[in-house]
Design a protein around this motif. Sequence first.
Motif, mmCIF file in Angstrom:
data_model
loop_
_atom_site.group_PDB
_atom_site.id
_atom_site.type_symbol
_atom_site.label_atom_id
_atom_site.label_comp_id
_atom_site.label_asym_id
_atom_site.label_seq_id
_atom_site.Cartn_x
_atom_site.Cartn_y
_atom_site.Cartn_z
ATOM 1 N N UNK A 50 0.843 -1.198 0.000
ATOM 2 C CA UNK A 50 0.000 0.000 0.000
ATOM 3 C C UNK A 50 0.877 1.247 0.000
ATOM 4 N N UNK A 51 0.457 2.253 -0.773
ATOM 5 C CA UNK A 51 1.167 3.520 -0.806
ATOM 6 C C UNK A 51 0.679 4.390 0.341
ATOM 7 N N UNK A 52 1.609 4.880 1.150
ATOM 8 C CA UNK A 52 1.245 5.738 2.268
ATOM 9 C C UNK A 52 1.098 7.175 1.775
ATOM 10 N N UNK A 53 -0.022 7.813 2.113
ATOM 11 C CA UNK A 53 -0.247 9.199 1.699
ATOM 12 C C UNK A 53 -0.238 10.110 2.923
ATOM 13 N N UNK A 54 -1.377 10.272 3.561
ATOM 14 C CA UNK A 54 -1.434 11.080 4.777
ATOM 15 C C UNK A 54 -0.863 10.267 5.927
ATOM 16 N N UNK A 55 0.145 10.831 6.605
ATOM 17 C CA UNK A 55 0.893 10.077 7.610
ATOM 18 C C UNK A 55 0.807 10.796 8.948
ATOM 19 N N UNK A 56 0.473 10.067 10.001
ATOM 20 C CA UNK A 56 0.386 10.633 11.346
ATOM 21 C C UNK A 56 1.772 10.727 11.970
ATOM 22 N N UNK B 252 5.138 8.501 11.321
ATOM 23 C CA UNK B 252 6.432 9.081 10.944
ATOM 24 C C UNK B 252 7.542 8.570 11.849
ATOM 25 N N UNK B 253 7.252 8.499 13.135
ATOM 26 C CA UNK B 253 8.257 8.005 14.084
ATOM 27 C C UNK B 253 8.596 6.542 13.804
#
Length: 294
Positions: free
Chosen positions: A76-82, A86-87
């Motif tokens: 899956x392509x990650x778009x909006x990232x929390x 990110x960590x």
Amino acid sequence: MNLQRSDLKNRIESATRIVIKIGSARVSGSESKIQDFLFDLTSDIRELKSQKKDVIIVSSGAIAQGKKIREELSGALETKVSLPEKQAFAAMGQNRLLNLYEGFFSRANLAIGQILFGKRDLSEESGIQNLKNTFDQLLAWNVIPVVNENDSVSTEEINLGDNDVLSALVSALTGADLLIILTGVDGLLVNGTCKSFISEVTPEIEKEAKGPSGPGTGGMITKLKSAKLLLHFGIPTAILNGESSHSINRLMSGEEIGTLICGSKEKENNLSLKEIASHFFPEFASTKENHSIG
């Protein structure tokens, strides 16, 4: 008499401690593009080391590498990232990022050592002094420090903002003679033309800068901010196109490429903890004592 870039030729060529900042876009994307970049970078750094120069690398790219690993695993392509994602990406990608450098540098007999830190590590006098001691020891052993913010534990409230500012901090902390920022354009572009030399980062100059256009978080705005921070200490900043072949060695050989940002002020030696802290983090200034780190 107005300062000209040609007046600084000897100063750039004679720099003995150089910080090189590498953005996310240089170490992400296609494997062939990454390998081409690292091949040139390794060659340029080996040449600098043969001239007995100290080299420090500040590298973004852990989060981008972590996203790639996640996409390889999940499809899956990650778009909006929390922020927690990110960590986690940083934790996954940091090892792969370091392995990229190790894979190329080890073939050129260049030893590296990783340094990860965040703003919280600098909130106490002992933290910034210990960090300086680590840099000094690695460089004394002829090891190239590879630096990144500790993104796996930092938050939006405590992080250093982006690695352009981090590279300026490392330059001041280690007493560097030059900061080189590798990006994806030829330098600061004004009406499509690269501005070769800037002696002062004015509001008019800052208006010409743009935000991030790739996987990073900075853009030209933060590169100018970093250069402006270093003008206070008399440390020059060169913004170069990292996609151009051997741009570092071309700069160090006297070629006027990219954008050079430098005032008439000479580099300050024996900088104090208090001055560096107050310049980068005004909120820390009142808690530091005036101890020299030069």
